[in-house]
Scaffold this active site. Structure first.
Site, PDB file in Angstrom:
ATOM      1  N   GLU A  88      33.997 -76.848 -64.060  1.00  0.00           N
ATOM      2  CA  GLU A  88      33.863 -77.697 -62.866  1.00  0.00           C
ATOM      3  C   GLU A  88      35.211 -78.058 -62.249  1.00  0.00           C
ATOM      4  OE1 GLU A  88      30.533 -80.486 -62.873  1.00  0.00           O
ATOM      5  OE2 GLU A  88      31.715 -81.786 -61.572  1.00  0.00           O
ATOM      6  N   HIS A  91      23.578 -86.615 -57.680  1.00  0.00           N
ATOM      7  CA  HIS A  91      23.770 -87.143 -59.040  1.00  0.00           C
ATOM      8  C   HIS A  91      24.611 -88.413 -59.090  1.00  0.00           C
ATOM      9  CE1 HIS A  91      21.873 -83.471 -60.211  1.00  0.00           C
ATOM     10  NE2 HIS A  91      22.063 -83.677 -61.496  1.00  0.00           N
ATOM     11  N   LYS A 133      22.210 -71.188 -61.095  1.00  0.00           N
ATOM     12  CA  LYS A 133      23.131 -71.908 -61.973  1.00  0.00           C
ATOM     13  C   LYS A 133      24.113 -70.941 -62.629  1.00  0.00           C
ATOM     14  CE  LYS A 133      24.004 -75.649 -64.919  1.00  0.00           C
ATOM     15  NZ  LYS A 133      23.602 -76.901 -65.483  1.00  0.00           N
ATOM     16  N   GLU A 151      15.036 -80.867 -59.755  1.00  0.00           N
ATOM     17  CA  GLU A 151      16.258 -80.062 -59.950  1.00  0.00           C
ATOM     18  C   GLU A 151      16.072 -78.658 -59.364  1.00  0.00           C
ATOM     19  OE1 GLU A 151      19.123 -81.260 -61.031  1.00  0.00           O
ATOM     20  OE2 GLU A 151      18.844 -82.689 -62.670  1.00  0.00           O
ATOM     21  N   LYS A 168      27.432 -77.838 -70.434  1.00  0.00           N
ATOM     22  CA  LYS A 168      27.816 -79.259 -70.394  1.00  0.00           C
ATOM     23  C   LYS A 168      27.052 -79.977 -71.490  1.00  0.00           C
ATOM     24  CE  LYS A 168      29.091 -80.296 -65.620  1.00  0.00           C
ATOM     25  NZ  LYS A 168      28.685 -81.025 -64.401  1.00  0.00           N
ATOM     26  N   ARG A 216      35.138 -78.587 -85.157  1.00  0.00           N
ATOM     27  CA  ARG A 216      35.743 -78.194 -83.864  1.00  0.00           C
ATOM     28  C   ARG A 216      34.943 -77.127 -83.125  1.00  0.00           C
ATOM     29  NH1 ARG A 216      40.801 -78.317 -86.819  1.00  0.00           N
ATOM     30  NH2 ARG A 216      41.729 -80.378 -86.570  1.00  0.00           N
ATOM     31  N   HIS A 247      22.823 -91.125 -60.997  1.00  0.00           N
ATOM     32  CA  HIS A 247      23.333 -91.683 -62.259  1.00  0.00           C
ATOM     33  C   HIS A 247      23.521 -93.196 -62.135  1.00  0.00           C
ATOM     34  CE1 HIS A 247      25.150 -87.653 -63.893  1.00  0.00           C
ATOM     35  NE2 HIS A 247      23.854 -87.724 -64.033  1.00  0.00           N
ATOM     36  N   ASN A 272      25.920 -81.141 -58.491  1.00  0.00           N
ATOM     37  CA  ASN A 272      25.691 -82.577 -58.656  1.00  0.00           C
ATOM     38  C   ASN A 272      25.185 -83.249 -57.394  1.00  0.00           C
ATOM     39  OD1 ASN A 272      26.434 -82.939 -61.402  1.00  0.00           O
ATOM     40  ND2 ASN A 272      28.538 -82.547 -60.803  1.00  0.00           N
ATOM     41  N   ARG A 322      31.322 -75.827 -58.993  1.00  0.00           N
ATOM     42  CA  ARG A 322      30.272 -76.342 -59.883  1.00  0.00           C
ATOM     43  C   ARG A 322      29.872 -77.770 -59.511  1.00  0.00           C
ATOM     44  NH1 ARG A 322      29.407 -75.803 -66.441  1.00  0.00           N
ATOM     45  NH2 ARG A 322      27.477 -77.015 -66.432  1.00  0.00           N
ATOM     46  N   HIS A 344      15.622 -88.923 -65.188  1.00  0.00           N
ATOM     47  CA  HIS A 344      16.777 -88.277 -64.559  1.00  0.00           C
ATOM     48  C   HIS A 344      16.386 -87.501 -63.289  1.00  0.00           C
ATOM     49  CE1 HIS A 344      20.664 -86.376 -64.177  1.00  0.00           C
ATOM     50  NE2 HIS A 344      20.073 -85.181 -64.147  1.00  0.00           N
TER      51      HIS A 344
HETATM   52  P1  NAD Z   1      14.063 -85.552 -71.944  1.00  0.00           P
HETATM   53  O1  NAD Z   1      14.829 -84.698 -72.838  1.00  0.00           O
HETATM   54  O2  NAD Z   1      14.104 -87.020 -72.178  1.00  0.00           O
HETATM   55  O3  NAD Z   1      12.544 -85.058 -71.929  1.00  0.00           O
HETATM   56  C1  NAD Z   1      11.608 -85.796 -71.175  1.00  0.00           C
HETATM   57  C2  NAD Z   1      10.407 -86.227 -72.026  1.00  0.00           C
HETATM   58  O4  NAD Z   1       9.558 -85.112 -72.227  1.00  0.00           O
HETATM   59  C3  NAD Z   1      10.782 -86.738 -73.408  1.00  0.00           C
HETATM   60  O5  NAD Z   1       9.976 -87.835 -73.701  1.00  0.00           O
HETATM   61  C4  NAD Z   1      10.428 -85.559 -74.322  1.00  0.00           C
HETATM   62  O6  NAD Z   1      10.093 -85.962 -75.606  1.00  0.00           O
HETATM   63  C5  NAD Z   1       9.249 -84.955 -73.619  1.00  0.00           C
HETATM   64  N1  NAD Z   1       9.040 -83.531 -73.826  1.00  0.00           N
HETATM   65  C6  NAD Z   1       9.978 -82.563 -73.829  1.00  0.00           C
HETATM   66  N2  NAD Z   1       9.410 -81.355 -73.919  1.00  0.00           N
HETATM   67  C7  NAD Z   1       8.079 -81.566 -74.011  1.00  0.00           C
HETATM   68  C8  NAD Z   1       6.973 -80.712 -74.108  1.00  0.00           C
HETATM   69  N3  NAD Z   1       7.102 -79.378 -74.059  1.00  0.00           N
HETATM   70  N4  NAD Z   1       5.741 -81.263 -74.217  1.00  0.00           N
HETATM   71  C9  NAD Z   1       5.590 -82.612 -74.202  1.00  0.00           C
HETATM   72  N5  NAD Z   1       6.607 -83.471 -74.073  1.00  0.00           N
HETATM   73  C10 NAD Z   1       7.835 -82.947 -73.964  1.00  0.00           C
HETATM   74  O7  NAD Z   1      14.529 -85.367 -70.412  1.00  0.00           O
HETATM   75  P2  NAD Z   1      14.854 -84.089 -69.507  1.00  0.00           P
HETATM   76  O8  NAD Z   1      14.330 -84.441 -68.171  1.00  0.00           O
HETATM   77  O9  NAD Z   1      14.461 -82.817 -70.135  1.00  0.00           O
HETATM   78  O10 NAD Z   1      16.448 -84.109 -69.472  1.00  0.00           O
HETATM   79  C11 NAD Z   1      17.171 -85.174 -68.896  1.00  0.00           C
HETATM   80  C12 NAD Z   1      18.535 -85.203 -69.516  1.00  0.00           C
HETATM   81  O11 NAD Z   1      19.220 -83.998 -69.214  1.00  0.00           O
HETATM   82  C13 NAD Z   1      19.410 -86.324 -68.997  1.00  0.00           C
HETATM   83  O12 NAD Z   1      20.066 -86.937 -70.078  1.00  0.00           O
HETATM   84  C14 NAD Z   1      20.420 -85.622 -68.113  1.00  0.00           C
HETATM   85  O13 NAD Z   1      21.639 -86.293 -68.049  1.00  0.00           O
HETATM   86  C15 NAD Z   1      20.539 -84.301 -68.811  1.00  0.00           C
HETATM   87  N6  NAD Z   1      21.015 -83.206 -67.943  1.00  0.00           N
HETATM   88  C16 NAD Z   1      22.052 -82.452 -68.389  1.00  0.00           C
HETATM   89  C17 NAD Z   1      22.502 -81.396 -67.647  1.00  0.00           C
HETATM   90  C18 NAD Z   1      23.592 -80.512 -68.175  1.00  0.00           C
HETATM   91  O14 NAD Z   1      24.089 -79.674 -67.433  1.00  0.00           O
HETATM   92  N7  NAD Z   1      23.945 -80.632 -69.435  1.00  0.00           N
HETATM   93  C19 NAD Z   1      21.885 -81.084 -66.420  1.00  0.00           C
HETATM   94  C20 NAD Z   1      20.800 -81.865 -65.996  1.00  0.00           C
HETATM   95  C21 NAD Z   1      20.369 -82.938 -66.782  1.00  0.00           C
HETATM   96  N1  GLY Z   2      23.852 -80.231 -63.843  1.00  0.00           N
HETATM   97  C1  GLY Z   2      25.157 -80.083 -63.287  1.00  0.00           C
HETATM   98  C2  GLY Z   2      25.975 -79.044 -63.954  1.00  0.00           C
HETATM   99  O1  GLY Z   2      25.576 -78.392 -64.890  1.00  0.00           O
HETATM  100  O2  GLY Z   2      27.089 -78.844 -63.565  1.00  0.00           O
END
Ligand code: NAD
Ligand code: GLY
Length: 369
Positions: free
Chosen positions: A241, A252, A231, A189, A147, A125, A256, A249, A245, A274
């Protein structure tokens, strides 16, 4: 504190600090300070782990030799952000014998951060999670705000929890190995913060394009810190949210839908990732805003010019049907009472949530009208 480091505090009920600077992944004392018990699960992906996991393990071990450190590695890419891999992360915590004072370290981009954060939210939990973002996108967005989620075939991030991290360490040195395409995705972003709420930052991004695309360290750290400040300001006021918040998006709901409809991006395909999908989504949101009479076309054009200058896409990829995208948008988490609720804008720096958006207008924008 190393003078090269910047910090941003996130306040609210579960406060924590984002530390930004080079070399943080090897700072065992700083990382270990957040481990309350004896168990650590280091979650990473198949690209990031060979680059950085050993350094983190060694740093933690040197600082706290008694720690039991397990490792769980996902295949790199969005296609791994699944319930099945979430289950494997939970198995890894069970195998480690992790107790409630365990700590999950999420070493990677947003995929690792979201999945590891969700595993931490659910194990017993809720156990601690420390985010170690290694992409620009995860440094400026996904590692902050709590998130956590996985995707299901019906849509992105539809299963998850709010679970703020105990700390975030953004080691800017890790960006040296980041592929240029992923750097640009993160810059989408960053641009989003200017578009939502900071016209001066937007202008600064117009001026600093060359330095940012070259990953000039001081300018990049400035962009990361400013993005994290934006942020932090929003999530500490509205962690779950319930209100503002949602502005984070912008682009988004469209983005998405594109990601889900095309199939998730991965190192093995050319589908939009993304950040790229968000770039296209912001343009569509701006176009819709102009069509609804909320904003001038000139603002849309300025946004498109900036995104293009950063090498980001601004149009829906060929082959995606407008009505299929609209159907995906109906499953967005912001919708209420079965009606589309979108983040639109009144111009650069002035985003707002618009309820009850007419689907016919959205379809027209999706069709390029
Ligand atoms: P990702 O985690 O897939 O990373 C992108 C690529 O870069 C991957 O192939 C990874 O292996 C590679 N990589 C990462 N760090 C590296 C480094 N230092 N050197 C070489 N390669 C590296 O994608 P992302 O763009 O980081 O994240 C996208 C994800 O984040 C999506 O799933 C999206 O929904 C999520 N997201 C979440 C929030 C939130 O608030 N939680 C906000 C925005 C996006
Ligand atoms: N990336 C959108 C949020 O964190 O709310």
């Amino acid at each position: 504190m190393n003078p090269l480091f910047r910090t941003v505090d996130v306040g609210g009920e579960s406060p924590y600090t984002i530390t930004i600077g080079p070399g943080l992944l090897a700072d065992g004392a700083a990382l270990a300070r957040h481990v309350r018990g004896r168990h650590v699960l280091l979650v990473s992906d198949s690209t990031v782990a060979p680059l950085y996991a050993a350094a983190v393990r060694e740093a933690l071990h040197a600082a706290r030799p008694e720690l039991g450190i397990g490792t769980f590695i996902l295949p790199a890419g969005e296609a791994s952000k699944t319930l099945a891999h979430f289950g494997h992360a939970i198995d890894a915590l069970a195998t480690l014998g992790a107790t409630r004072d365990a700590c999950v370290f999420a070493l990677g981009g947003g995929v690792v951060g979201d999945l590891a954060g969700f595993a931490a939210a659910c194990w017993m939990r809720g156990v601690d999670c420390v985010q170690l973002p290694t992409t620009l996108l995860s440094m400026v967005d996904s590692s902050v705000g709590g998130k956590t989620a996985v995707d299901i075939p019906q849509g992105k991030n539809l299963v998850g929890a709010f679970h703020p991290p105990r700390a975030v360490f953004a080691d800017t040195g890790a960006l040296r190995t980041l592929p240029p395409r992923e750097l640009r995705a993160g810059l989408a972003e960053v641009i989003k913060y200017g578009a939502i709420r900071d016209p001066l930052f937007f202008q600064w991004l117009e001026a600093e394009r060359a330095a940012l695309l070259e990953s000039e360290p001081t300018v990049l750290a400035q962009a990361i810190a400013r993005s994290c400040e934006h942020k932090a300001e929003i999530v500490e006021r509205d962690p779950l949210e319930r209100g503002e918040r949602a502005l984070l998006n912008l682009g988004h709901t469209f983005g998405h839908a594109i990601e889900t409809e095309q199939g998730y991006g991965s190192p093995d395909n050319d589908n939009l990732n993304h950040g790229e999908a968000v770039a296209v989504g912001m343009v569509l949101a701006a176009r819709l805003s102009a069509q609804l009479g909320m904003a001038d076309d000139a603002d849309t054009e300025r946004l498109i010019a900036l995104l293009r200058a950063y090498g980001l896409p601004t149009a829906i990829p060929a082959g995606l049907a407008p009505d299929a995208l609209l159907a995906r948008m109906r499953l967005d988490k912001k919708n209420q009472a079965g009606r589309l609720r979108l983040v639109l804008w009144r111009g650069i720096g002035r985003a707002e949530v618009v309820p009850d958006v007419d689907e016919a207008r959205v379809l027209k924008v999706l069709a390029g009208g």
